[in-house]
Scaffold this motif. Structure first.
Motif, PDB file in Angstrom:
ATOM      1  N   GLY A 197       0.828  -1.208   0.000  1.00 49.96           N
ATOM      2  CA  GLY A 197       0.000   0.000   0.000  1.00 49.96           C
ATOM      3  C   GLY A 197       0.864   1.260   0.000  1.00 49.96           C
ATOM      4  O   GLY A 197       0.534   2.249  -0.664  1.00 49.96           O
ATOM      5  N   ILE A 198       1.976   1.210   0.723  1.00 44.65           N
ATOM      6  CA  ILE A 198       2.886   2.365   0.758  1.00 44.65           C
ATOM      7  C   ILE A 198       3.654   2.469  -0.561  1.00 44.65           C
ATOM      8  O   ILE A 198       3.824   3.562  -1.110  1.00 44.65           O
ATOM      9  CB  ILE A 198       3.842   2.248   1.965  1.00 44.65           C
ATOM     10  CG1 ILE A 198       3.023   2.319   3.261  1.00 44.65           C
ATOM     11  CG2 ILE A 198       4.888   3.355   1.930  1.00 44.65           C
ATOM     12  CD1 ILE A 198       3.816   2.030   4.508  1.00 44.65           C
ATOM     13  N   VAL A 199       4.096   1.320  -1.077  1.00 42.60           N
ATOM     14  CA  VAL A 199       4.836   1.327  -2.349  1.00 42.60           C
ATOM     15  C   VAL A 199       3.980   1.942  -3.461  1.00 42.60           C
ATOM     16  O   VAL A 199       4.461   2.761  -4.253  1.00 42.60           O
ATOM     17  CB  VAL A 199       5.267  -0.108  -2.736  1.00 42.60           C
ATOM     18  CG1 VAL A 199       5.834  -0.142  -4.152  1.00 42.60           C
ATOM     19  CG2 VAL A 199       6.299  -0.633  -1.750  1.00 42.60           C
ATOM     20  N   ILE A 200       2.721   1.571  -3.501  1.00 39.45           N
ATOM     21  CA  ILE A 200       1.816   2.096  -4.549  1.00 39.45           C
ATOM     22  C   ILE A 200       1.743   3.621  -4.466  1.00 39.45           C
ATOM     23  O   ILE A 200       1.841   4.318  -5.473  1.00 39.45           O
ATOM     24  CB  ILE A 200       0.415   1.462  -4.410  1.00 39.45           C
ATOM     25  CG1 ILE A 200       0.477  -0.009  -4.832  1.00 39.45           C
ATOM     26  CG2 ILE A 200      -0.615   2.217  -5.243  1.00 39.45           C
ATOM     27  CD1 ILE A 200      -0.768  -0.810  -4.453  1.00 39.45           C
ATOM     28  N   ARG A 201       1.614   4.146  -3.250  1.00 39.56           N
ATOM     29  CA  ARG A 201       1.531   5.607  -3.077  1.00 39.56           C
ATOM     30  C   ARG A 201       2.859   6.279  -3.407  1.00 39.56           C
ATOM     31  O   ARG A 201       2.877   7.387  -3.961  1.00 39.56           O
ATOM     32  CB  ARG A 201       1.106   5.949  -1.656  1.00 39.56           C
ATOM     33  CG  ARG A 201      -0.277   5.457  -1.294  1.00 39.56           C
ATOM     34  CD  ARG A 201      -1.305   5.909  -2.294  1.00 39.56           C
ATOM     35  NE  ARG A 201      -2.658   5.555  -1.909  1.00 39.56           N
ATOM     36  CZ  ARG A 201      -3.727   5.745  -2.668  1.00 39.56           C
ATOM     37  NH1 ARG A 201      -3.599   6.288  -3.862  1.00 39.56           N
ATOM     38  NH2 ARG A 201      -4.912   5.403  -2.263  1.00 39.56           N
ATOM     39  N   LEU A 202       3.968   5.636  -3.036  1.00 44.34           N
ATOM     40  CA  LEU A 202       5.282   6.200  -3.382  1.00 44.34           C
ATOM     41  C   LEU A 202       5.441   6.244  -4.906  1.00 44.34           C
ATOM     42  O   LEU A 202       5.976   7.218  -5.455  1.00 44.34           O
ATOM     43  CB  LEU A 202       6.416   5.361  -2.765  1.00 44.34           C
ATOM     44  CG  LEU A 202       6.592   5.437  -1.244  1.00 44.34           C
ATOM     45  CD1 LEU A 202       7.662   4.451  -0.782  1.00 44.34           C
ATOM     46  CD2 LEU A 202       6.973   6.856  -0.805  1.00 44.34           C
ATOM     47  N   ASN A 203       4.976   5.208  -5.580  1.00 43.91           N
ATOM     48  CA  ASN A 203       5.071   5.173  -7.041  1.00 43.91           C
ATOM     49  C   ASN A 203       4.229   6.280  -7.672  1.00 43.91           C
ATOM     50  O   ASN A 203       4.648   6.898  -8.659  1.00 43.91           O
ATOM     51  CB  ASN A 203       4.636   3.804  -7.567  1.00 43.91           C
ATOM     52  CG  ASN A 203       5.647   2.713  -7.287  1.00 43.91           C
ATOM     53  OD1 ASN A 203       6.732   2.989  -6.761  1.00 43.91           O
ATOM     54  ND2 ASN A 203       5.313   1.480  -7.608  1.00 43.91           N
ATOM     55  N   GLU A 204       3.052   6.511  -7.110  1.00 45.50           N
ATOM     56  CA  GLU A 204       2.194   7.583  -7.639  1.00 45.50           C
ATOM     57  C   GLU A 204       2.867   8.945  -7.456  1.00 45.50           C
ATOM     58  O   GLU A 204       2.850   9.782  -8.360  1.00 45.50           O
ATOM     59  CB  GLU A 204       0.836   7.567  -6.918  1.00 45.50           C
ATOM     60  CG  GLU A 204      -0.043   6.397  -7.324  1.00 45.50           C
ATOM     61  CD  GLU A 204      -1.285   6.258  -6.456  1.00 45.50           C
ATOM     62  OE1 GLU A 204      -2.110   5.382  -6.759  1.00 45.50           O
ATOM     63  OE2 GLU A 204      -1.425   7.012  -5.462  1.00 45.50           O
ATOM     64  N   PHE A 205       3.447   9.137  -6.273  1.00 44.60           N
ATOM     65  CA  PHE A 205       4.130  10.407  -6.009  1.00 44.60           C
ATOM     66  C   PHE A 205       5.316  10.570  -6.964  1.00 44.60           C
ATOM     67  O   PHE A 205       5.522  11.641  -7.542  1.00 44.60           O
ATOM     68  CB  PHE A 205       4.616  10.444  -4.554  1.00 44.60           C
ATOM     69  CG  PHE A 205       5.515  11.609  -4.244  1.00 44.60           C
ATOM     70  CD1 PHE A 205       5.008  12.896  -4.212  1.00 44.60           C
ATOM     71  CD2 PHE A 205       6.859  11.420  -4.011  1.00 44.60           C
ATOM     72  CE1 PHE A 205       5.839  13.982  -3.955  1.00 44.60           C
ATOM     73  CE2 PHE A 205       7.697  12.492  -3.747  1.00 44.60           C
ATOM     74  CZ  PHE A 205       7.189  13.779  -3.718  1.00 44.60           C
ATOM     75  N   GLN A 206       6.073   9.503  -7.146  1.00 41.29           N
ATOM     76  CA  GLN A 206       7.236   9.563  -8.031  1.00 41.29           C
ATOM     77  C   GLN A 206       6.818   9.872  -9.476  1.00 41.29           C
ATOM     78  O   GLN A 206       7.451  10.692 -10.151  1.00 41.29           O
ATOM     79  CB  GLN A 206       7.991   8.231  -7.984  1.00 41.29           C
ATOM     80  CG  GLN A 206       9.195   8.184  -8.931  1.00 41.29           C
ATOM     81  CD  GLN A 206       9.877   6.838  -8.883  1.00 41.29           C
ATOM     82  OE1 GLN A 206      10.822   6.659  -8.125  1.00 41.29           O
ATOM     83  NE2 GLN A 206       9.405   5.886  -9.664  1.00 41.29           N
ATOM     84  N   ALA A 207       5.750   9.221  -9.941  1.00 38.72           N
ATOM     85  CA  ALA A 207       5.283   9.459 -11.315  1.00 38.72           C
ATOM     86  C   ALA A 207       4.869  10.922 -11.489  1.00 38.72           C
ATOM     87  O   ALA A 207       5.180  11.549 -12.518  1.00 38.72           O
ATOM     88  CB  ALA A 207       4.114   8.522 -11.634  1.00 38.72           C
ATOM     89  N   ALA A 208       4.191  11.469 -10.481  1.00 40.60           N
ATOM     90  CA  ALA A 208       3.772  12.878 -10.551  1.00 40.60           C
ATOM     91  C   ALA A 208       4.992  13.792 -10.545  1.00 40.60           C
ATOM     92  O   ALA A 208       5.036  14.790 -11.267  1.00 40.60           O
ATOM     93  CB  ALA A 208       2.851  13.200  -9.376  1.00 40.60           C
ATOM     94  N   LEU A 209       5.995  13.429  -9.744  1.00 39.27           N
ATOM     95  CA  LEU A 209       7.214  14.231  -9.646  1.00 39.27           C
ATOM     96  C   LEU A 209       7.975  14.217 -10.974  1.00 39.27           C
ATOM     97  O   LEU A 209       8.450  15.269 -11.444  1.00 39.27           O
ATOM     98  CB  LEU A 209       8.097  13.679  -8.524  1.00 39.27           C
ATOM     99  CG  LEU A 209       9.273  14.551  -8.106  1.00 39.27           C
ATOM    100  CD1 LEU A 209       8.793  15.755  -7.309  1.00 39.27           C
ATOM    101  CD2 LEU A 209      10.257  13.739  -7.266  1.00 39.27           C
ATOM    102  N   ILE A 210       8.091  13.042 -11.582  1.00 41.36           N
ATOM    103  CA  ILE A 210       8.809  12.917 -12.852  1.00 41.36           C
ATOM    104  C   ILE A 210       8.086  13.723 -13.936  1.00 41.36           C
ATOM    105  O   ILE A 210       8.722  14.430 -14.728  1.00 41.36           O
ATOM    106  CB  ILE A 210       8.937  11.426 -13.257  1.00 41.36           C
ATOM    107  CG1 ILE A 210       9.892  10.696 -12.297  1.00 41.36           C
ATOM    108  CG2 ILE A 210       9.422  11.286 -14.702  1.00 41.36           C
ATOM    109  CD1 ILE A 210       9.903   9.181 -12.451  1.00 41.36           C
TER     110      ILE A 210
END
Lengths: 69, 140
Positions: B47-60
């Motif tokens: 659940g945390i990994v999924i949110r980190l991935n979403e944040f990273q995608a938005a950041l990129i």
């Protein structure tokens, strides 16, 4: 860690097979599905975690490389 | 077929049936029942990994495809540092099933430090992704 078969505790499986007749077993499984319950095995949960970590890290490393890292 | 063989055959059928039906329910429904504590821990970490991935995608996406982040967005060195922190956090979530919390908290604190003077409200997607991760990790 408990022994598992297809991610399901073997003791649970043994209890099911020994104590529940097939029609009852089918009814139980149907009731689980009707309630919308997802039983997630260790194997599936760990595979999903690993896949999401690997996907995220690959994207992060690619972006690092693209931005001079 | 002997009675013993019949019994073995019905047991094998029952085992296969349980495995097939349970794996089918995993794909089709939203209510989750972990089979074991290990599965529960993996689901929490994921659940945390999924949110980190979403944040990273938005950041990129916010930084843009050029070698340097788009003007007015982020400092490129800080962008790289945040990406590295996210990789550290995700790797801990995968490799340290019983003790990833401290590493994840430290990595996220570093992310927040890098973004201390950043105006996240410029990009609603990034701002909301940041808020979700911050709340999730803050609750650990």
């Amino acid at each position: 860690m408990a022994q598992t078969f297809a991610g399901i505790d073997v003791n649970l499986l043994a209890a099911l097979i020994n104590n529940i007749a097939l029609p009852e077993l089918l009814a139980w499984l149907a009731s689980l599905r009707a309630k919308g319950v997802t039983v997630v095995s260790e194997v599936d949960a760990l595979a999903k975690l690993n896949m999401d970590v690997d996907t995220g890290n690959a994207a992060g490393e690619a972006a690092l490389k693209a931005h001079g890292g | 077929m002997t009675p013993m063989q019949k019994e073995k055959r019905s047991q094998l059928f029952a085992i296969t049936l349980v495995a097939v039906v349970l794996s089918g329910t995993y794909a089709c429904h939203k209510s989750i029942q972990p089979a074991t504590p290990v599965a529960a821990a993996a689901i929490t970490a994921d659940g945390i990994v999924i949110r980190l991935n979403e944040f990273q995608a938005a950041l990129i996406s916010y930084c843009g495809p050029a070698a340097s982040c788009a003007p007015g967005t982020l400092d490129t060195a800080k962008f790289r540092s945040v990406l590295s922190d996210l990789i550290v956090a995700r790797s801990a979530l995968k490799q340290v099933p019983n003790g990833w919390q401290a590493t994840v908290k430290t990595a996220w604190a570093s992310v927040k430090l890098q973004l201390a003077n950043w105006n996240g409200t410029q990009n609603p997607l990034l701002a909301s992704a940041f808020t979700v991760v911050d709340a999730l990790i803050g609750a650990l």
